[in-house]
Design a protein around this motif. Structure first.
Motif, PDB file in Angstrom:
ATOM      1  N   PHE A  28       0.825  -1.122   0.129  1.00 47.37           N
ATOM      2  CA  PHE A  28      -0.189   0.033   0.086  1.00 47.37           C
ATOM      3  C   PHE A  28       1.017   1.242   0.121  1.00 47.37           C
ATOM      4  CE2 PHE A  28      -2.449   3.475   2.107  1.00 47.37           C
ATOM      5  CZ  PHE A  28      -3.598   3.324   1.436  1.00 47.37           C
ATOM      6  N   PHE A  29       0.634   2.155  -0.857  1.00 51.19           N
ATOM      7  CA  PHE A  29       1.491   3.293  -1.320  1.00 51.19           C
ATOM      8  C   PHE A  29       0.925   4.634  -0.117  1.00 51.19           C
ATOM      9  CE2 PHE A  29       2.578   7.236  -3.573  1.00 51.19           C
ATOM     10  CZ  PHE A  29       4.006   7.132  -3.273  1.00 51.19           C
ATOM     11  N   ILE A  30       1.951   5.130   0.535  1.00 49.15           N
ATOM     12  CA  ILE A  30       1.697   6.503   1.219  1.00 49.15           C
ATOM     13  C   ILE A  30       2.592   7.528   0.755  1.00 49.15           C
ATOM     14  CG2 ILE A  30       1.513   7.553   3.220  1.00 49.15           C
ATOM     15  CD1 ILE A  30       0.602   5.138   4.816  1.00 49.15           C
ATOM     16  N   GLY A  31       2.228   8.487  -0.105  1.00 46.44           N
ATOM     17  CA  GLY A  31       3.233   9.354  -0.482  1.00 46.44           C
ATOM     18  C   GLY A  31       2.543  10.378  -1.607  1.00 46.44           C
ATOM     19  N   PRO A  32       3.266  11.577  -1.912  1.00 43.30           N
ATOM     20  CA  PRO A  32       2.573  12.524  -2.781  1.00 43.30           C
ATOM     21  C   PRO A  32       2.402  11.968  -4.299  1.00 43.30           C
ATOM     22  CG  PRO A  32       4.837  13.053  -2.329  1.00 43.30           C
ATOM     23  CD  PRO A  32       4.372  11.902  -1.487  1.00 43.30           C
ATOM     24  N   VAL A  33       1.731  12.774  -5.135  1.00 41.21           N
ATOM     25  CA  VAL A  33       1.525  12.149  -6.594  1.00 41.21           C
ATOM     26  C   VAL A  33       2.921  12.133  -7.225  1.00 41.21           C
ATOM     27  CG1 VAL A  33       0.367  12.872  -8.738  1.00 41.21           C
ATOM     28  CG2 VAL A  33      -0.787  12.759  -6.506  1.00 41.21           C
ATOM     29  N   ARG A  34       3.794  13.266  -6.725  1.00 40.05           N
ATOM     30  CA  ARG A  34       4.920  13.398  -7.579  1.00 40.05           C
ATOM     31  C   ARG A  34       5.834  12.325  -7.424  1.00 40.05           C
ATOM     32  NH1 ARG A  34       5.096  16.623  -3.074  1.00 40.05           N
ATOM     33  NH2 ARG A  34       7.119  16.267  -1.362  1.00 40.05           N
ATOM     34  N   ASP A  35       5.781  11.306  -6.244  1.00 40.28           N
ATOM     35  CA  ASP A  35       6.680  10.249  -6.000  1.00 40.28           C
ATOM     36  C   ASP A  35       6.007   9.012  -6.744  1.00 40.28           C
ATOM     37  OD1 ASP A  35       8.228  11.584  -4.557  1.00 40.28           O
ATOM     38  OD2 ASP A  35       7.587  11.095  -2.597  1.00 40.28           O
ATOM     39  N   HIS A  36       5.038   8.969  -7.549  1.00 38.54           N
ATOM     40  CA  HIS A  36       4.397   7.738  -8.265  1.00 38.54           C
ATOM     41  C   HIS A  36       5.533   7.074  -9.138  1.00 38.54           C
ATOM     42  CE1 HIS A  36      -0.363   8.604  -7.561  1.00 38.54           C
ATOM     43  NE2 HIS A  36       0.620   8.321  -6.351  1.00 38.54           N
ATOM     44  N   PRO A  37       6.313   7.909  -9.831  1.00 38.25           N
ATOM     45  CA  PRO A  37       7.411   7.590 -10.765  1.00 38.25           C
ATOM     46  C   PRO A  37       8.324   6.387  -9.994  1.00 38.25           C
ATOM     47  CG  PRO A  37       7.282   9.694 -11.272  1.00 38.25           C
ATOM     48  CD  PRO A  37       6.416   9.328  -9.980  1.00 38.25           C
ATOM     49  N   THR A  38       8.356   6.417  -8.552  1.00 40.93           N
ATOM     50  CA  THR A  38       9.045   5.499  -7.840  1.00 40.93           C
ATOM     51  C   THR A  38       8.536   4.013  -7.898  1.00 40.93           C
ATOM     52  OG1 THR A  38       9.490   7.363  -6.193  1.00 40.93           O
ATOM     53  CG2 THR A  38       9.700   5.042  -5.431  1.00 40.93           C
ATOM     54  N   LEU A  39       7.127   3.953  -8.352  1.00 37.02           N
ATOM     55  CA  LEU A  39       6.495   2.687  -8.357  1.00 37.02           C
ATOM     56  C   LEU A  39       6.896   2.125  -9.743  1.00 37.02           C
ATOM     57  CD1 LEU A  39       3.306   4.012  -6.658  1.00 37.02           C
ATOM     58  CD2 LEU A  39       5.283   3.086  -5.503  1.00 37.02           C
ATOM     59  N   LYS A  40       7.095   3.022 -10.505  1.00 41.34           N
ATOM     60  CA  LYS A  40       7.054   2.414 -12.209  1.00 41.34           C
ATOM     61  C   LYS A  40       8.048   1.172 -12.008  1.00 41.34           C
ATOM     62  CE  LYS A  40       7.550   3.993 -16.822  1.00 41.34           C
ATOM     63  NZ  LYS A  40       7.873   5.284 -17.822  1.00 41.34           N
ATOM     64  N   GLY A  41       7.512   0.042 -12.833  1.00 41.49           N
ATOM     65  CA  GLY A  41       8.457  -1.046 -13.065  1.00 41.49           C
ATOM     66  C   GLY A  41       8.251  -2.107 -11.905  1.00 41.49           C
ATOM     67  N   LEU A  42       7.846  -1.597 -10.733  1.00 42.02           N
ATOM     68  CA  LEU A  42       7.669  -2.695  -9.693  1.00 42.02           C
ATOM     69  C   LEU A  42       6.807  -3.933 -10.129  1.00 42.02           C
ATOM     70  CD1 LEU A  42       7.381  -0.606  -6.517  1.00 42.02           C
ATOM     71  CD2 LEU A  42       9.111  -2.231  -6.999  1.00 42.02           C
ATOM     72  N   THR A  43       7.259  -5.137  -9.596  1.00 38.68           N
ATOM     73  CA  THR A  43       6.319  -6.239 -10.245  1.00 38.68           C
ATOM     74  C   THR A  43       5.573  -6.824  -9.009  1.00 38.68           C
ATOM     75  OG1 THR A  43       8.201  -7.751  -9.123  1.00 38.68           O
ATOM     76  CG2 THR A  43       8.243  -7.205 -11.549  1.00 38.68           C
ATOM     77  N   ASN A  44       5.768  -6.037  -7.885  1.00 39.95           N
ATOM     78  CA  ASN A  44       4.752  -6.188  -6.609  1.00 39.95           C
ATOM     79  C   ASN A  44       3.410  -5.848  -7.118  1.00 39.95           C
ATOM     80  OD1 ASN A  44       7.874  -5.801  -5.839  1.00 39.95           O
ATOM     81  ND2 ASN A  44       7.022  -7.155  -4.224  1.00 39.95           N
ATOM     82  N   PRO A  45       2.625  -6.368  -6.686  1.00 42.62           N
ATOM     83  CA  PRO A  45       1.046  -5.612  -6.675  1.00 42.62           C
ATOM     84  C   PRO A  45       0.684  -4.682  -5.856  1.00 42.62           C
ATOM     85  CG  PRO A  45       0.943  -8.050  -5.810  1.00 42.62           C
ATOM     86  CD  PRO A  45       2.357  -7.732  -6.292  1.00 42.62           C
ATOM     87  N   GLN A  46       0.386  -3.443  -6.048  1.00 44.91           N
ATOM     88  CA  GLN A  46      -0.097  -2.348  -5.469  1.00 44.91           C
ATOM     89  C   GLN A  46      -1.650  -2.525  -4.997  1.00 44.91           C
ATOM     90  OE1 GLN A  46       0.469   1.339  -7.121  1.00 44.91           O
ATOM     91  NE2 GLN A  46      -0.067   2.504  -5.140  1.00 44.91           N
TER      92      GLN A  46
END
Length: 205
Positions: A28-46
């Motif tokens: 589960f992601f907690i953070g601002p919209v500007r940090d969404h690129p941090t999630l790009k390419g993760l194989t783990n399901p959000q």
């Protein structure tokens, strides 16, 4: 430009690597919209349901929730009950952008830990951040040949001290409210029992 560096290690990268080692664990992601690129390419399901997550990945505060940590307590109660670990991708407690003070992921992680939750701190001052740096540095380069530069006593300077690395504190940074000289900062440093090797008001280039 790459002309100015040979390699970069960020706490966000460390968080991604940590999560990816957990293979298919959901987060589960907690953070601002500007940090969404941090999630790009993760194989783990959000997941958007905190009750279904195996981990919480925290890069900061929700922008539309503001920066009051207390309002997150009730929200995180379900995670506390299930003892879901929180991955802190930025151990800094606060940062100043100009004269504006903004709280960072470390503030939420510290609160979560205080409520009884488990936190994986991935960044300075933890050893994992420095171990990753040592991996990309030229072989044979020891801590005594490195200078760490930072403006935060509790992350930059504490981490460097723990690794035996000489360090330089930029006094006009996050602790500027306590003073801009070694003498003015001394009472605050004494309270923390964290002591830099060198001091500089600003870092310019």
């Amino acid at each position: 430009t790459e002309d100015f560096y040979d390699g970069i290690v960020s706490s966000g990268d460390l968080a991604r690597e940590f999560l990816e080692r957990k293979q298919e664990s959901s987060f589960f992601f907690i953070g601002p919209v500007r940090d969404h690129p941090t999630l790009k390419g993760l194989t783990n399901p959000q997941t958007t349901d905190l009750r279904e997550a195996n981990y919480i990945l925290c890069t900061g505060f929700f922008e539309d929730w503001g920066f009051e940590a207390k309002q997150y307590e009730a929200f995180l109660s379900a995670a506390i009950e299930r003892q879901i670990p929180l991955i802190c991708a930025n151990p800094d407690l606060e940062v100043y952008i100009g004269d504006t003070r903004m709280l960072c992921a470390g503030t939420l992680a510290k609160m979560y830990e205080g409520l009884g939750g488990k936190v994986h701190w991935l960044g300075k001052p933890k050893a994992i951040a420095y171990q990753k740096c040592f991996e990309i540095l030229p072989k044979g380069l020891g801590p005594e040949e490195i200078l760490a530069i930072g403006d935060n006593l509790e992350t930059d300077i504490l981490g460097a001290n723990d690794q035996g690395i000489e360090n330089l504190l930029i006094t006009s940074g996050v602790h500027g409210k306590h003073g801009s000289t070694k003498e003015e900062l001394e009472p605050f440093m004494k309270t923390l029992n964290i002591w830099p090797n060198y001091f500089m008001t600003r870092l310019d280039w």
